[in-house]
Write a protein that holds these residues in place. Structure first.
Motif, PDB file in Angstrom:
ATOM      1  N   THR A  36       0.837  -1.199   0.000  1.00 29.00           N
ATOM      2  CA  THR A  36       0.000   0.000   0.000  1.00 29.00           C
ATOM      3  C   THR A  36       0.868   1.244   0.000  1.00 29.00           C
ATOM      4  O   THR A  36       2.001   1.233   0.495  1.00 29.00           O
ATOM      5  CB  THR A  36      -0.933   0.066   1.227  1.00 29.00           C
ATOM      6  OG1 THR A  36      -0.200   0.560   2.360  1.00 29.00           O
ATOM      7  CG2 THR A  36      -1.528  -1.284   1.562  1.00 29.00           C
ATOM      8  N   ASP A  37       0.320   2.314  -0.542  1.00 28.94           N
ATOM      9  CA  ASP A  37       1.019   3.596  -0.502  1.00 28.94           C
ATOM     10  C   ASP A  37       0.006   4.700  -0.773  1.00 28.94           C
ATOM     11  O   ASP A  37      -1.002   4.461  -1.448  1.00 28.94           O
ATOM     12  CB  ASP A  37       2.145   3.649  -1.542  1.00 28.94           C
ATOM     13  CG  ASP A  37       3.256   4.622  -1.153  1.00 28.94           C
ATOM     14  OD1 ASP A  37       4.308   4.162  -0.661  1.00 28.94           O
ATOM     15  OD2 ASP A  37       3.066   5.850  -1.328  1.00 28.94           O
ATOM     16  N   ILE A  38       0.296   5.894  -0.273  1.00 23.51           N
ATOM     17  CA  ILE A  38      -0.564   7.040  -0.575  1.00 23.51           C
ATOM     18  C   ILE A  38      -0.408   7.436  -2.036  1.00 23.51           C
ATOM     19  O   ILE A  38      -1.309   8.024  -2.630  1.00 23.51           O
ATOM     20  CB  ILE A  38      -0.241   8.211   0.383  1.00 23.51           C
ATOM     21  CG1 ILE A  38      -1.359   9.241   0.379  1.00 23.51           C
ATOM     22  CG2 ILE A  38       1.108   8.847   0.058  1.00 23.51           C
ATOM     23  CD1 ILE A  38      -1.251  10.254   1.506  1.00 23.51           C
ATOM     24  N   HIS A 155       9.432  16.865  16.212  1.00 21.83           N
ATOM     25  CA  HIS A 155       8.160  16.231  15.833  1.00 21.83           C
ATOM     26  C   HIS A 155       8.389  14.763  15.438  1.00 21.83           C
ATOM     27  O   HIS A 155       7.688  13.859  15.894  1.00 21.83           O
ATOM     28  CB  HIS A 155       7.451  16.992  14.708  1.00 21.83           C
ATOM     29  CG  HIS A 155       8.340  17.589  13.654  1.00 21.83           C
ATOM     30  ND1 HIS A 155       9.649  17.198  13.443  1.00 21.83           N
ATOM     31  CD2 HIS A 155       8.099  18.571  12.741  1.00 21.83           C
ATOM     32  CE1 HIS A 155      10.169  17.909  12.459  1.00 21.83           C
ATOM     33  NE2 HIS A 155       9.247  18.757  12.019  1.00 21.83           N
ATOM     34  N   TYR A 156       9.412  14.551  14.596  1.00 25.91           N
ATOM     35  CA  TYR A 156       9.729  13.188  14.131  1.00 25.91           C
ATOM     36  C   TYR A 156      10.203  12.313  15.296  1.00 25.91           C
ATOM     37  O   TYR A 156       9.765  11.160  15.446  1.00 25.91           O
ATOM     38  CB  TYR A 156      10.806  13.294  13.044  1.00 25.91           C
ATOM     39  CG  TYR A 156      11.221  11.997  12.397  1.00 25.91           C
ATOM     40  CD1 TYR A 156      10.338  11.281  11.592  1.00 25.91           C
ATOM     41  CD2 TYR A 156      12.514  11.498  12.567  1.00 25.91           C
ATOM     42  CE1 TYR A 156      10.739  10.098  10.977  1.00 25.91           C
ATOM     43  CE2 TYR A 156      12.920  10.322  11.952  1.00 25.91           C
ATOM     44  CZ  TYR A 156      12.029   9.626  11.157  1.00 25.91           C
ATOM     45  OH  TYR A 156      12.421   8.450  10.548  1.00 25.91           O
ATOM     46  N   ASN A 157      11.073  12.875  16.145  1.00 21.29           N
ATOM     47  CA  ASN A 157      11.574  12.113  17.296  1.00 21.29           C
ATOM     48  C   ASN A 157      10.422  11.689  18.212  1.00 21.29           C
ATOM     49  O   ASN A 157      10.382  10.554  18.699  1.00 21.29           O
ATOM     50  CB  ASN A 157      12.572  12.937  18.104  1.00 21.29           C
ATOM     51  CG  ASN A 157      13.790  13.353  17.296  1.00 21.29           C
ATOM     52  OD1 ASN A 157      14.073  12.789  16.258  1.00 21.29           O
ATOM     53  ND2 ASN A 157      14.509  14.351  17.785  1.00 21.29           N
ATOM     54  N   ALA A 190      20.229   5.183   3.136  1.00 26.71           N
ATOM     55  CA  ALA A 190      20.337   5.962   1.889  1.00 26.71           C
ATOM     56  C   ALA A 190      19.143   5.756   0.970  1.00 26.71           C
ATOM     57  O   ALA A 190      19.267   5.216  -0.127  1.00 26.71           O
ATOM     58  CB  ALA A 190      21.630   5.598   1.170  1.00 26.71           C
ATOM     59  N   THR A 191      17.968   6.201   1.403  1.00 28.14           N
ATOM     60  CA  THR A 191      16.817   6.234   0.493  1.00 28.14           C
ATOM     61  C   THR A 191      16.774   7.615  -0.159  1.00 28.14           C
ATOM     62  O   THR A 191      17.378   8.563   0.351  1.00 28.14           O
ATOM     63  CB  THR A 191      15.502   5.986   1.258  1.00 28.14           C
ATOM     64  OG1 THR A 191      15.337   7.024   2.236  1.00 28.14           O
ATOM     65  CG2 THR A 191      15.526   4.643   1.964  1.00 28.14           C
ATOM     66  N   ASP A 192      16.041   7.728  -1.259  1.00 27.14           N
ATOM     67  CA  ASP A 192      15.994   9.008  -1.974  1.00 27.14           C
ATOM     68  C   ASP A 192      15.536  10.128  -1.047  1.00 27.14           C
ATOM     69  O   ASP A 192      16.098  11.223  -1.042  1.00 27.14           O
ATOM     70  CB  ASP A 192      15.033   8.928  -3.174  1.00 27.14           C
ATOM     71  CG  ASP A 192      15.621   8.064  -4.284  1.00 27.14           C
ATOM     72  OD1 ASP A 192      16.837   7.769  -4.228  1.00 27.14           O
ATOM     73  OD2 ASP A 192      14.857   7.674  -5.183  1.00 27.14           O
TER      74      ASP A 192
HETATM   75  N1  LIG Z   1      15.740   6.511   5.453  1.00 26.22           N
HETATM   76  C1  LIG Z   1      16.106   6.631   6.703  1.00 26.22           C
HETATM   77  O1  LIG Z   1      17.232   7.080   7.012  1.00 26.22           O
HETATM   78  C2  LIG Z   1      15.208   6.178   7.816  1.00 26.22           C
HETATM   79  C3  LIG Z   1      15.750   6.007   9.096  1.00 26.22           C
HETATM   80  C4  LIG Z   1      14.920   5.585  10.135  1.00 26.22           C
HETATM   81  C5  LIG Z   1      13.578   5.328   9.889  1.00 26.22           C
HETATM   82  N2  LIG Z   1      13.089   5.520   8.636  1.00 26.22           N
HETATM   83  C6  LIG Z   1      11.663   5.252   8.446  1.00 26.22           C
HETATM   84  O2  LIG Z   1      11.490   4.281   7.426  1.00 26.22           O
HETATM   85  C7  LIG Z   1      10.245   4.487   6.773  1.00 26.22           C
HETATM   86  C8  LIG Z   1      10.474   4.563   5.283  1.00 26.22           C
HETATM   87  O3  LIG Z   1      11.377   5.626   5.029  1.00 26.22           O
HETATM   88  P1  LIG Z   1      12.111   5.796   3.619  1.00 26.22           P
HETATM   89  O4  LIG Z   1      13.406   6.452   3.871  1.00 26.22           O
HETATM   90  O5  LIG Z   1      12.060   4.516   2.873  1.00 26.22           O
HETATM   91  O6  LIG Z   1      11.158   6.898   2.949  1.00 26.22           O
HETATM   92  P2  LIG Z   1      10.433   6.945   1.534  1.00 26.22           P
HETATM   93  O7  LIG Z   1       9.926   8.348   1.424  1.00 26.22           O
HETATM   94  O8  LIG Z   1      11.321   6.416   0.445  1.00 26.22           O
HETATM   95  O9  LIG Z   1       9.219   5.919   1.684  1.00 26.22           O
HETATM   96  C9  LIG Z   1       8.080   6.239   2.405  1.00 26.22           C
HETATM   97  C10 LIG Z   1       6.861   5.781   1.611  1.00 26.22           C
HETATM   98  O10 LIG Z   1       5.712   6.045   2.414  1.00 26.22           O
HETATM   99  C11 LIG Z   1       4.714   6.615   1.588  1.00 26.22           C
HETATM  100  N3  LIG Z   1       3.806   7.409   2.405  1.00 26.22           N
HETATM  101  C12 LIG Z   1       4.004   8.655   2.896  1.00 26.22           C
HETATM  102  N4  LIG Z   1       2.924   9.062   3.572  1.00 26.22           N
HETATM  103  C13 LIG Z   1       2.028   8.040   3.523  1.00 26.22           C
HETATM  104  C14 LIG Z   1       0.743   7.847   4.048  1.00 26.22           C
HETATM  105  N5  LIG Z   1       0.099   8.814   4.743  1.00 26.22           N
HETATM  106  N6  LIG Z   1       0.116   6.668   3.818  1.00 26.22           N
HETATM  107  C15 LIG Z   1       0.724   5.701   3.085  1.00 26.22           C
HETATM  108  N7  LIG Z   1       1.942   5.837   2.551  1.00 26.22           N
HETATM  109  C16 LIG Z   1       2.594   6.986   2.781  1.00 26.22           C
HETATM  110  C17 LIG Z   1       5.484   7.441   0.573  1.00 26.22           C
HETATM  111  O11 LIG Z   1       4.690   7.725  -0.593  1.00 26.22           O
HETATM  112  C18 LIG Z   1       6.686   6.565   0.305  1.00 26.22           C
HETATM  113  O12 LIG Z   1       6.477   5.672  -0.772  1.00 26.22           O
HETATM  114  C19 LIG Z   1       9.645   5.756   7.393  1.00 26.22           C
HETATM  115  O13 LIG Z   1       8.742   5.400   8.425  1.00 26.22           O
HETATM  116  C20 LIG Z   1      10.857   6.444   7.979  1.00 26.22           C
HETATM  117  O14 LIG Z   1      10.536   7.308   9.038  1.00 26.22           O
HETATM  118  C21 LIG Z   1      13.859   5.928   7.593  1.00 26.22           C
END
Ligand SMILES: NC(=O)c1ccc[n+]([C@@H]2O[C@H](COP(=O)([O-])OP(=O)(O)OC[C@H]3O[C@@H](n4cnc5c(N)ncnc54)[C@H](O)[C@@H]3O)[C@@H](O)[C@H]2O)c1
Length: 251
Positions: A36-38, A155-157, A190-192
């Motif tokens: 699922t995704d938004i 907020h995130y923390n 390292a995600t986008d």
């Molecule tokens: N990348 C990091 O360094 C990191 C570190 C710690 C935790 N995280 C957590 O990992 C998770 C994924 O992060 P990521 O880096 O892959 O980010 P990302 O932006 O690549 O992926 C997040 C996905 O969630 C979707 N999304 C956003 N809002 C939404 C909603 N309301 N309902 C459904 N889908 C929604 C986005 O469209 C996106 O596809 C997040 O919860 C993030 O907080 C990431």
């Protein structure tokens, strides 16, 4: 390894980054997945790509995790398409960098709604079903930011710290029903979206001064831990918050 042959999985926020890598990992190990995704178009593209690469059955579904009706619809869709749900991964999340004084009420509400309330609502949607069959696994996406503070992310923390305690409380309440609940706490992956919010200089400095392994993590390195936690290899791991950070919190 095909630990998830015959298993049915929901991954939220599965269109990109860690979520997409997690869907790919479950698919490669034999699971059927509802992604699922938004962002419905991105979800559909990711599902098509992963299905082509792995031969697995992947169904995409457009849903906002912060909306209760969407979470109930996700459960319904998953049951219709896969016939059962064994594993839920609450991955969807957003992050912004804001000095505390600059955080608007709208930004605060948005982060708390997606990163914390989304995990609450989606879990609440599947838990009665898991309880009925007395089995299930939930994995929540926290962060190292849910364990220690980082400037300009209050907020995130706060949201991610909430995810850690939501996880532990669900473990207490749901363990007697054979529902295992854990969360993962990635460091800098390292995600986008995570790389995109910082300059190359900031990232270089971050790696040199904060990460003992001297590199960012990869989405696949989080996906592999999520897969471990979801598998029977982790059958006595419950209520835990597993850190995946290249040693950052060791100091
Ligand atoms: N990348 C990091 O360094 C990191 C570190 C710690 C935790 N995280 C957590 O990992 C998770 C994924 O992060 P990521 O880096 O892959 O980010 P990302 O932006 O690549 O992926 C997040 C996905 O969630 C979707 N999304 C956003 N809002 C939404 C909603 N309301 N309902 C459904 N889908 C929604 C986005 O469209 C996106 O596809 C997040 O919860 C993030 O907080 C990431």
């Amino acid at each position: 390894m095909r630990r998830f042959e015959g298993k049915r999985v929901i991954v939220t926020g599965g269109a990109s980054g860690i979520g997409k890598a997690t869907v790919a990992r479950f698919a490669a190990e034999g699971a059927a997945v509802v992604l699922t995704d938004i962002d419905g178009a991105a979800a559909s593209a990711a599902a098509t790509q992963i299905a082509r690469e792995t031969g697995a059955t992947i169904h995409s579904f457009t849903a906002d995790v912060s909306v209760k009706a969407d979470d109930l619809a996700t459960r319904q869709f998953a049951l219709e398409k896969m016939g059962d749900i064994d594993i839920l991964v609450n991955n969807a999340g957003i992050f912004y960098e804001d000095r505390f004084e600059d955080i608007t009420e709208a930004r605060w509400d948005a982060i708390l709604a997606v990163d914390l309330k989304g995990s609450f609502l989606m879990s609440q949607a599947v838990v009665p079903y898991f309880k009925g069959k007395r089995s299930g696994v939930i994995i929540n996406m926290a962060s190292t930011n849910g364990l220690v503070g980082e400037r300009n992310y209050s907020h995130y923390n706060a949201a991610k710290a909430g995810v850690v305690l939501l996880t532990k409380t669900l473990a207490l309440e749901l363990g007697p029903f054979n529902i295992r609940v854990n969360c993962v706490c990635p460091g800098y992956i390292a995600t986008d979206s995570a790389v995109g919010i910082n300059t190359p200089e900031f990232i270089k400095d971050y790696i040199e001064h904060k990460i003992p392994l001297r590199r960012l993590g990869k989405a696949e390195e989080v996906a592999s831990v999520i897969a471990f936690l979801a598998s029977d290899d982790a059958s006595f791991v419950h209520g835990d918050a597993i850190v995946i950070d290249g040693g950052q919190l060791a100091e």
